[in-house]
Design a protein around this motif. Structure first.
Motif, PDB file in Angstrom:
ATOM      1  N   ALA A   1      39.658  34.167  31.632  1.00 18.50           N
ATOM      2  CA  ALA A   1      40.810  35.053  31.838  1.00 18.50           C
ATOM      3  C   ALA A   1      40.401  36.313  32.594  1.00 18.50           C
ATOM      4  CB  ALA A   1      41.437  35.423  30.499  1.00 18.50           C
ATOM      5  N   ILE A   2      39.254  36.866  32.252  1.00 22.09           N
ATOM      6  CA  ILE A   2      38.780  38.081  32.911  1.00 22.09           C
ATOM      7  C   ILE A   2      38.453  37.804  34.378  1.00 22.09           C
ATOM      8  CG2 ILE A   2      36.889  39.776  32.969  1.00 22.09           C
ATOM      9  CD1 ILE A   2      36.921  39.465  29.814  1.00 22.09           C
ATOM     10  N   ALA A   3      37.825  36.670  34.650  1.00 26.22           N
ATOM     11  CA  ALA A   3      37.517  36.304  36.040  1.00 26.22           C
ATOM     12  C   ALA A   3      38.802  36.146  36.849  1.00 26.22           C
ATOM     13  CB  ALA A   3      36.691  35.026  36.077  1.00 26.22           C
ATOM     14  N   ALA A   4      39.811  35.530  36.264  1.00 21.23           N
ATOM     15  CA  ALA A   4      41.089  35.366  36.958  1.00 21.23           C
ATOM     16  C   ALA A   4      41.752  36.707  37.222  1.00 21.23           C
ATOM     17  CB  ALA A   4      42.014  34.467  36.137  1.00 21.23           C
ATOM     18  N   ARG A   5      41.752  37.591  36.226  1.00 14.50           N
ATOM     19  CA  ARG A   5      42.356  38.919  36.416  1.00 14.50           C
ATOM     20  C   ARG A   5      41.580  39.736  37.440  1.00 14.50           C
ATOM     21  NH1 ARG A   5      44.681  36.186  33.339  1.00 14.50           N
ATOM     22  NH2 ARG A   5      45.290  35.422  35.352  1.00 14.50           N
ATOM     23  N   LEU A   6      40.250  39.605  37.460  1.00 13.96           N
ATOM     24  CA  LEU A   6      39.448  40.316  38.467  1.00 13.96           C
ATOM     25  C   LEU A   6      39.857  39.901  39.878  1.00 13.96           C
ATOM     26  CD1 LEU A   6      35.818  40.355  37.033  1.00 13.96           C
ATOM     27  CD2 LEU A   6      37.167  42.344  37.709  1.00 13.96           C
ATOM     28  N   SER A   7      40.067  38.621  40.078  1.00 11.01           N
ATOM     29  CA  SER A   7      40.506  38.131  41.390  1.00 11.01           C
ATOM     30  C   SER A   7      41.852  38.723  41.766  1.00 11.01           C
ATOM     31  CB  SER A   7      40.593  36.609  41.389  1.00 11.01           C
ATOM     32  OG  SER A   7      39.318  36.051  41.243  1.00 11.01           O
ATOM     33  N   GLU A   8      42.761  38.783  40.804  1.00 15.16           N
ATOM     34  CA  GLU A   8      44.087  39.357  41.068  1.00 15.16           C
ATOM     35  C   GLU A   8      43.995  40.857  41.351  1.00 15.16           C
ATOM     36  OE1 GLU A   8      46.196  38.320  37.530  1.00 15.16           O
ATOM     37  OE2 GLU A   8      46.353  36.212  38.099  1.00 15.16           O
ATOM     38  N   LEU A   9      43.185  41.557  40.575  1.00 14.86           N
ATOM     39  CA  LEU A   9      43.017  42.995  40.790  1.00 14.86           C
ATOM     40  C   LEU A   9      42.357  43.276  42.137  1.00 14.86           C
ATOM     41  CD1 LEU A   9      41.913  44.033  37.187  1.00 14.86           C
ATOM     42  CD2 LEU A   9      44.049  44.672  38.330  1.00 14.86           C
ATOM     43  N   GLU A  10      41.440  42.414  42.525  1.00 12.04           N
ATOM     44  CA  GLU A  10      40.782  42.552  43.823  1.00 12.04           C
ATOM     45  C   GLU A  10      41.796  42.309  44.951  1.00 12.04           C
ATOM     46  OE1 GLU A  10      36.687  41.160  46.041  1.00 12.04           O
ATOM     47  OE2 GLU A  10      37.435  39.937  44.385  1.00 12.04           O
TER      48      GLU A  10
END
Length: 91
Positions: free
Chosen positions: A74-83
């Motif tokens: 979940a954190i990896a997915a959110r990092l991609s979205e935030l990026e």
């Protein structure tokens, strides 16, 4: 090998929490974003200092109780979205 190091682009970022969602105004881009957990928590932790995914998961696990494997995904997915939104960048 360590993964990318992430940095929050949060200078001047303004936040308002509304009914479980967080509204972020990013002055550099002039854009407003509406995000749900864990995106605001990721930004908070990255504002303390840059981190790779492992470091970010470790910091978040100190604050919150979650399954590491599920949380990491979940954190990896959110990092991609935030990026993609320009709120986080790689160093």
């Amino acid at each position: 090998m360590a993964g990318p190091i992430y940095i929050a682009d949060a200078e001047g970022l303004r936040t308002v929490v509304l009914e479980g969602l967080t509204v972020l105004f990013h002055p550099r881009s002039g854009q407003t974003h509406i995000v749900a957990p864990p995106a605001p928590e990721i930004l908070d932790v990255l504002c303390e200092g840059e981190a790779d995914l492992d470091g970010l998961v470790a910091r978040l696990r100190q604050r919150f109780d979650f399954d590491e494997a599920e949380g990491r995904a979940a954190i990896a997915a959110r990092l991609s979205e935030l990026e993609a939104a320009g709120l986080v960048r790689r160093s």
